[in-house]
Scaffold this motif. Sequence first.
Motif, PDB file in Angstrom:
ATOM      1  N   SER A  31       7.853-120.918  74.384  1.00 53.53           N
ATOM      2  CA  SER A  31       7.495-119.542  74.656  1.00 53.53           C
ATOM      3  C   SER A  31       6.203-119.182  73.934  1.00 53.53           C
ATOM      4  CB  SER A  31       8.619-118.610  74.207  1.00 53.53           C
ATOM      5  OG  SER A  31       8.225-117.269  74.317  1.00 53.53           O
ATOM      6  N   THR A  32       5.284-118.606  74.672  1.00 53.34           N
ATOM      7  CA  THR A  32       3.987-118.253  74.089  1.00 53.34           C
ATOM      8  C   THR A  32       4.141-117.236  72.971  1.00 53.34           C
ATOM      9  OG1 THR A  32       2.938-118.625  76.237  1.00 53.34           O
ATOM     10  CG2 THR A  32       1.693-117.377  74.604  1.00 53.34           C
ATOM     11  N   SER A  33       5.002-116.245  73.159  1.00 53.92           N
ATOM     12  CA  SER A  33       5.180-115.203  72.149  1.00 53.92           C
ATOM     13  C   SER A  33       5.739-115.768  70.849  1.00 53.92           C
ATOM     14  CB  SER A  33       6.107-114.110  72.679  1.00 53.92           C
ATOM     15  OG  SER A  33       7.382-114.645  73.010  1.00 53.92           O
ATOM     16  N   VAL A  34       6.663-116.722  70.951  1.00 50.92           N
ATOM     17  CA  VAL A  34       7.237-117.334  69.751  1.00 50.92           C
ATOM     18  C   VAL A  34       6.184-118.148  69.008  1.00 50.92           C
ATOM     19  CG1 VAL A  34       8.930-118.993  68.899  1.00 50.92           C
ATOM     20  CG2 VAL A  34       9.564-117.379  70.691  1.00 50.92           C
ATOM     21  N   VAL A  62       2.927-117.780  69.103  1.00 53.52           N
ATOM     22  CA  VAL A  62       1.936-116.865  68.520  1.00 53.52           C
ATOM     23  C   VAL A  62       2.478-116.209  67.255  1.00 53.52           C
ATOM     24  CG1 VAL A  62       0.692-114.706  68.891  1.00 53.52           C
ATOM     25  CG2 VAL A  62       0.754-116.416  70.691  1.00 53.52           C
ATOM     26  N   LEU A  63       3.750-115.802  67.277  1.00 49.12           N
ATOM     27  CA  LEU A  63       4.353-115.181  66.097  1.00 49.12           C
ATOM     28  C   LEU A  63       4.410-116.163  64.937  1.00 49.12           C
ATOM     29  CD1 LEU A  63       5.769-112.871  64.677  1.00 49.12           C
ATOM     30  CD2 LEU A  63       7.922-113.613  65.720  1.00 49.12           C
ATOM     31  N   LYS A  68       1.035-116.440  63.430  1.00 45.30           N
ATOM     32  CA  LYS A  68       0.727-115.267  62.610  1.00 45.30           C
ATOM     33  C   LYS A  68       1.379-115.365  61.231  1.00 45.30           C
ATOM     34  CE  LYS A  68       0.232-111.934  66.413  1.00 45.30           C
ATOM     35  NZ  LYS A  68       0.803-110.710  67.035  1.00 45.30           N
ATOM     36  N   SER A  86      -3.707-113.214  62.521  1.00 48.57           N
ATOM     37  CA  SER A  86      -2.600-112.349  62.111  1.00 48.57           C
ATOM     38  C   SER A  86      -3.017-110.921  61.793  1.00 48.57           C
ATOM     39  CB  SER A  86      -1.927-112.941  60.866  1.00 48.57           C
ATOM     40  OG  SER A  86      -2.817-112.898  59.748  1.00 48.57           O
ATOM     41  N   LYS A 146       9.684-105.345  65.162  1.00 47.01           N
ATOM     42  CA  LYS A 146      10.390-106.608  64.965  1.00 47.01           C
ATOM     43  C   LYS A 146       9.573-107.619  64.172  1.00 47.01           C
ATOM     44  CE  LYS A 146       8.892-108.496  69.436  1.00 47.01           C
ATOM     45  NZ  LYS A 146       9.346-109.055  70.740  1.00 47.01           N
ATOM     46  N   GLU A 147       8.238-107.470  64.145  1.00 46.06           N
ATOM     47  CA  GLU A 147       7.399-108.402  63.414  1.00 46.06           C
ATOM     48  C   GLU A 147       7.198-107.993  61.961  1.00 46.06           C
ATOM     49  OE1 GLU A 147       3.699-109.174  65.331  1.00 46.06           O
ATOM     50  OE2 GLU A 147       4.617-109.779  67.241  1.00 46.06           O
TER      51      GLU A 147
END
Length: 264
Positions: free
Chosen positions: A29-32, A34-35, A38, A90, A111-112
């Motif tokens: 997953s791209t979002s995972v 990227v997180l 960061k 980040s 959530k971040e």
Amino acid sequence: MASKREEISQMEEGKIHGASVTNVGFCASTSVVVLIQKLIAEVIGTYFVIFAGCGSVVVNKLYGSVTFPGICVTWGLIVMVMAYTVGHISGAHFNPAVTITFTLFRRLPWKEAPLYIIAQLMGSLLASVTLVLMFDVTPEAYFGTVPVGSNGQSLAVEIIISFLLMFVICGIATDDRAIGHVSGIAVGMTITLNVFVGGPISGASMNPARSIAPALVKHVYKGLWVYIVGPIVGTLAGAFVYHLLRATDKPLNELAKSVSSIRR
């Protein structure tokens, strides 16, 4: 009978295959990804900020070769360097107070925020442990922050210099009218100036992670609450004031609605 066994085996293979696809999908997953990038950037950035800044304090107290102006410049330089290095990944917070403020002003997803703060504390803790292992940190060479005068004096200083820091960050990092490529220089110079002014009184923390980790490593908790409350109050106030200035292109009724929504 044989056909039933084949059906059962196919179903089991399908379940296993489906589970593997789900796991791969989560990791891919791209979002995972990227997180995770960061968070790693925050750990590394905070680590080197604390390692260089607090390291200059230790070296100066043990050997006297850095001097107070050298400490001030070191803090400003390392923040500037790391901001330009990982800021595009980040946001280069390196500071729980900045993260909390950005979250409340909707510049960072809720959530971040806890993950950011954990990453910052982890980076600061690792840097503090590294310094303890590298140097013979006596009580006189303590590299944390302790109020020199009263807690009230240090609290006032921390609020004021944290206000200025966040005011500058909002001005050059969140306003489209600002010149973006000088953001790291502006933040680094602000920290240098703040350490010059606030260092002799409170240690010029401006960052709860900068004060919490050394206190945990060396078990020095005198006035620690000052360096948690002060930076958070100061950064929130700085962001709030700049928000009023940035929103001048809106009618008064919309500006009032925007401010009331932030308060809620």
